[in-house]
Design an enzyme around this catalytic site. Structure first.
Site, short mmCIF file in Angstrom:
data_model
loop_
_atom_site.label_atom_id
_atom_site.label_comp_id
_atom_site.label_asym_id
_atom_site.label_seq_id
_atom_site.Cartn_x
_atom_site.Cartn_y
_atom_site.Cartn_z
N SER A 140 4.90 -0.02 2.79
CA SER A 140 4.68 1.32 3.34
C SER A 140 3.34 1.33 4.06
CB SER A 140 4.65 2.36 2.22
OG SER A 140 4.16 3.61 2.67
N TYR A 153 1.71 4.85 -5.99
CA TYR A 153 2.61 4.39 -4.93
C TYR A 153 1.85 3.49 -3.95
CZ TYR A 153 5.88 4.72 -0.98
OH TYR A 153 6.74 4.45 0.06
#
Length: 265
Positions: A140, A153
């Site tokens: 990401s 995350y």
């Protein structure tokens, strides 16, 4: 021409589902892994309608032994050409919850990081014996710089980035490509309840097309949108206080995951 075999985890939702549809042609055989039986059956039916051969596995990527056994069995039937570790969850913070609780943090690491390792490890074992293949790990843009709204995350995705970069040179020498996929904001169920600015957000279908284009060229890094990617890369070169100020937005609310570290009860 023989079919190419593509393994996709997280195939029942989000980017994984969009990738399954993107690869659903008569030229591909799809191995689709997901946890939701109904959604997995639905995407398999849609892919078969597009003339793809499909085998599904209802497996939690946290279950290392079950996933490894399934991947080894499928590879024994038809060698896997491309393995995409796409399964993931997200959890984050809010004004009332400024840090990720420990159980949420461990759950994110278990799915997003170890789930990816659990996917590519057995796939790589077979590919290395053959001396060919391609693995892709979904990171990401949040892996480029820790986001205050989703520290766990960001940590998991940063580890994915470092791992992909670390294994790439040695595997290249063995004839195996490694691609790191680093999307920005994408319209998926994963972030449907996210309360935050989402600049340059793409649809899952558009993201899947970008990813497939990059994978077809065996690109080592597939990061998009480029403006956000370049901006975050630049941000890492600036003083940390500036990045903290820019990214710290008290109004952001990232829902807390209900997942836990293990897949059992």
């Amino acid at each position: 021409m023989s079919r190419r075999t593509v393994l996709i985890t997280g195939a029942s939702s989000g980017i994984g589902r969009a990738l399954a549809l993107e690869y659903a042609t008569s030229e591909n055989a799809l191995l689709l892994v997901g946890r939701d039986e109904a959604r997995l059956a639905d995407i398999a039916e849609l892919c078969r309608a597009r003339a793809a051969a499909v085998v599904t596995g209802r497996i939690d990527v946290r279950d290392r032994k079950a996933l490894a056994a399934w991947i080894a069995a499928r590879d024994g039937e038809v060698p896997i050409d491309l393995a995409i570790a796409c399964a993931g969850i997200v959890s984050g913070t809010s004004a009332q919850r400024p840090l990720d609780p420990g159980e949420a943090m461990r759950a994110v690491l278990a799915v997003d990081l170890m789930g990816a390792i659990n996917t590519i490890e057995p796939a790589l074992e077979a590919m290395r014996r053959r001396g060919r293949g391609h693995v892709a790990l979904v990171g990401s843009l949040a892996g480029l710089r820790g986001f205050p709204s989703s520290p766990a995350y960001s940590m998991a995705k940063a580890a994915i980035h470092a791992y992909a970069e670390g294994i790439r040179p040695a595997l290249r020498r063995e004839g195996i490509a490694v691609s790191l996929i680093a999307p920005g904001f994408v319209t998926t169920p994963l972030n449907a309840e996210l309360v935050a600015p989402q600049p340059l957000k793409l649809t899952a279908a558009r993201a899947a097309r970008i990813i497939r284009s990059g994978l077809d060229r065996r690109k080592p890094v597939i990061a998009f949108p480029f403006i956000l990617y370049a901006g975050l890369r630049l941000l890492t070169l600036l003083p940390a206080r500036f990045g903290d100020w820019l990214l710290d937005r008290p109004g952001v609310d990232v829902p807390l995951t209900r997942e836990r570290e293990t897949s059992g009860p």
